[in-house]
Design a protein around this motif. Structure first.
Motif, PDB file in Angstrom:
ATOM      1  N   ASP A  70       0.733  -1.204   0.017  1.00 35.40           N
ATOM      2  CA  ASP A  70      -0.134   0.039  -0.068  1.00 35.40           C
ATOM      3  C   ASP A  70       0.806   1.372   0.216  1.00 35.40           C
ATOM      4  O   ASP A  70       0.311   2.463  -0.110  1.00 35.40           O
ATOM      5  N   GLU A  71       2.227   1.259   0.369  1.00 33.74           N
ATOM      6  CA  GLU A  71       3.059   2.367   0.493  1.00 33.74           C
ATOM      7  C   GLU A  71       3.442   2.774  -0.979  1.00 33.74           C
ATOM      8  O   GLU A  71       3.724   1.781  -1.965  1.00 33.74           O
ATOM      9  N   GLU A  72       3.726   4.045  -1.169  1.00 34.58           N
ATOM     10  CA  GLU A  72       4.261   4.568  -2.270  1.00 34.58           C
ATOM     11  C   GLU A  72       5.762   4.038  -2.479  1.00 34.58           C
ATOM     12  O   GLU A  72       6.613   4.160  -1.559  1.00 34.58           O
ATOM     13  N   ARG A  73       6.485   3.675  -3.812  1.00 31.21           N
ATOM     14  CA  ARG A  73       7.750   3.282  -3.717  1.00 31.21           C
ATOM     15  C   ARG A  73       8.371   4.567  -4.445  1.00 31.21           C
ATOM     16  O   ARG A  73       7.911   5.339  -4.965  1.00 31.21           O
ATOM     17  N   VAL A  74       9.668   4.358  -3.837  1.00 33.48           N
ATOM     18  CA  VAL A  74      10.562   5.395  -4.760  1.00 33.48           C
ATOM     19  C   VAL A  74      11.842   4.608  -5.285  1.00 33.48           C
ATOM     20  O   VAL A  74      12.264   3.883  -4.780  1.00 33.48           O
ATOM     21  N   ARG A  84       9.301   8.836  -7.831  1.00 32.93           N
ATOM     22  CA  ARG A  84       8.285   8.161  -7.470  1.00 32.93           C
ATOM     23  C   ARG A  84       7.534   7.445  -8.100  1.00 32.93           C
ATOM     24  O   ARG A  84       7.322   7.736  -9.506  1.00 32.93           O
ATOM     25  N   SER A  86       4.249   5.351  -9.370  1.00 38.03           N
ATOM     26  CA  SER A  86       2.780   5.201  -9.208  1.00 38.03           C
ATOM     27  C   SER A  86       2.476   3.979  -9.982  1.00 38.03           C
ATOM     28  O   SER A  86       3.026   3.187 -10.724  1.00 38.03           O
ATOM     29  N   SER A  87       1.300   3.728  -9.616  1.00 33.93           N
ATOM     30  CA  SER A  87       0.789   2.322 -10.243  1.00 33.93           C
ATOM     31  C   SER A  87       1.158   0.970  -9.787  1.00 33.93           C
ATOM     32  O   SER A  87       1.095   0.112 -10.558  1.00 33.93           O
ATOM     33  N   LEU A  88       1.978   1.039  -8.620  1.00 35.23           N
ATOM     34  CA  LEU A  88       2.358  -0.312  -8.283  1.00 35.23           C
ATOM     35  C   LEU A  88       1.278  -0.947  -7.526  1.00 35.23           C
ATOM     36  O   LEU A  88       0.768  -0.382  -6.516  1.00 35.23           O
ATOM     37  N   VAL A 113       8.047  11.758 -11.410  1.00 32.15           N
ATOM     38  CA  VAL A 113       6.822  10.611 -11.141  1.00 32.15           C
ATOM     39  C   VAL A 113       7.023   9.840 -12.442  1.00 32.15           C
ATOM     40  O   VAL A 113       6.870  10.176 -13.586  1.00 32.15           O
ATOM     41  N   ASN A 115       4.769   6.198 -13.915  1.00 29.08           N
ATOM     42  CA  ASN A 115       3.523   5.528 -14.159  1.00 29.08           C
ATOM     43  C   ASN A 115       4.040   4.050 -14.626  1.00 29.08           C
ATOM     44  O   ASN A 115       4.552   3.880 -15.644  1.00 29.08           O
TER      45      ASN A 115
END
Length: 159
Positions: A70-74, A84, A86-88, A113, A115
């Motif tokens: 659920d966490e955003e990955r970098v 950053r 997104s869409s993981l 960012v 995707n």
């Protein structure tokens, strides 16, 4: 086997040495997404990513930060930048989630960012990839003098 004609009348045969290559870990459902991309994604580092147009298909090498699904990955890129991702969706395989070197494929959606459409982990045990060498190869691939070696020609894409 490749055939080569020599100066003499008799042909010479050169045996091609075929070695088994290690397979890359590719997350299954994303393979179909990557196959639907309208063009081949270009390999970039963070600096080149910043100059790419929004919506450009890109491939970026680096290390994903650890975290829960659920966490955003970098992604820490080979030239030290941070993207950053997104869409993981869902969790990553353990070998990739633990900070191993990966190549993320997707589209640019912002200055820092991306995707993500897919992620590929490099085979073998760490340290398997030399990040500095990878980054240098990415930069060399951008040179106009070397474009013929790295950019697919229209003839090779027509199948």
């Amino acid at each position: 086997i490749f055939r080569r004609e020599s100066a003499s009348a008799s042909p010479h045969y050169i045996a091609a040495s075929v070695r088994k290559m290690a397979a890359m870990d590719v997350d299954g459902p994303a393979v179909q997404e990557m196959a639907r991309m309208p063009q081949v994604a270009r390999r970039v580092n963070f600096k080149i990513f910043q100059h790419a147009a929004l919506g450009s298909p890109v491939r970026v090498g680096g290390r994903l930060s650890a975290g829960s699904p659920d966490e955003e990955r970098v992604l820490t890129t080979t030239d030290g930048g941070s993207l950053r991702i997104s869409s993981l969706v869902g969790s990553l395989p353990a070998a990739i989630a633990g900070g191993a070197f990966v190549e993320v494929v997707g589209t640019k959606t912002g200055d820092a960012v991306m995707n993500m459409l897919g992620v590929m982990g490099m085979p073998g045990k760490e340290p398997m990839v030399d990040a500095e060498l990878w980054d240098e190869a990415v930069r060399l691939a951008q040179l106009p003098q070397l474009q013929d070696l790295f950019v697919p020609s229209p003839n090779t894409l027509a199948v």
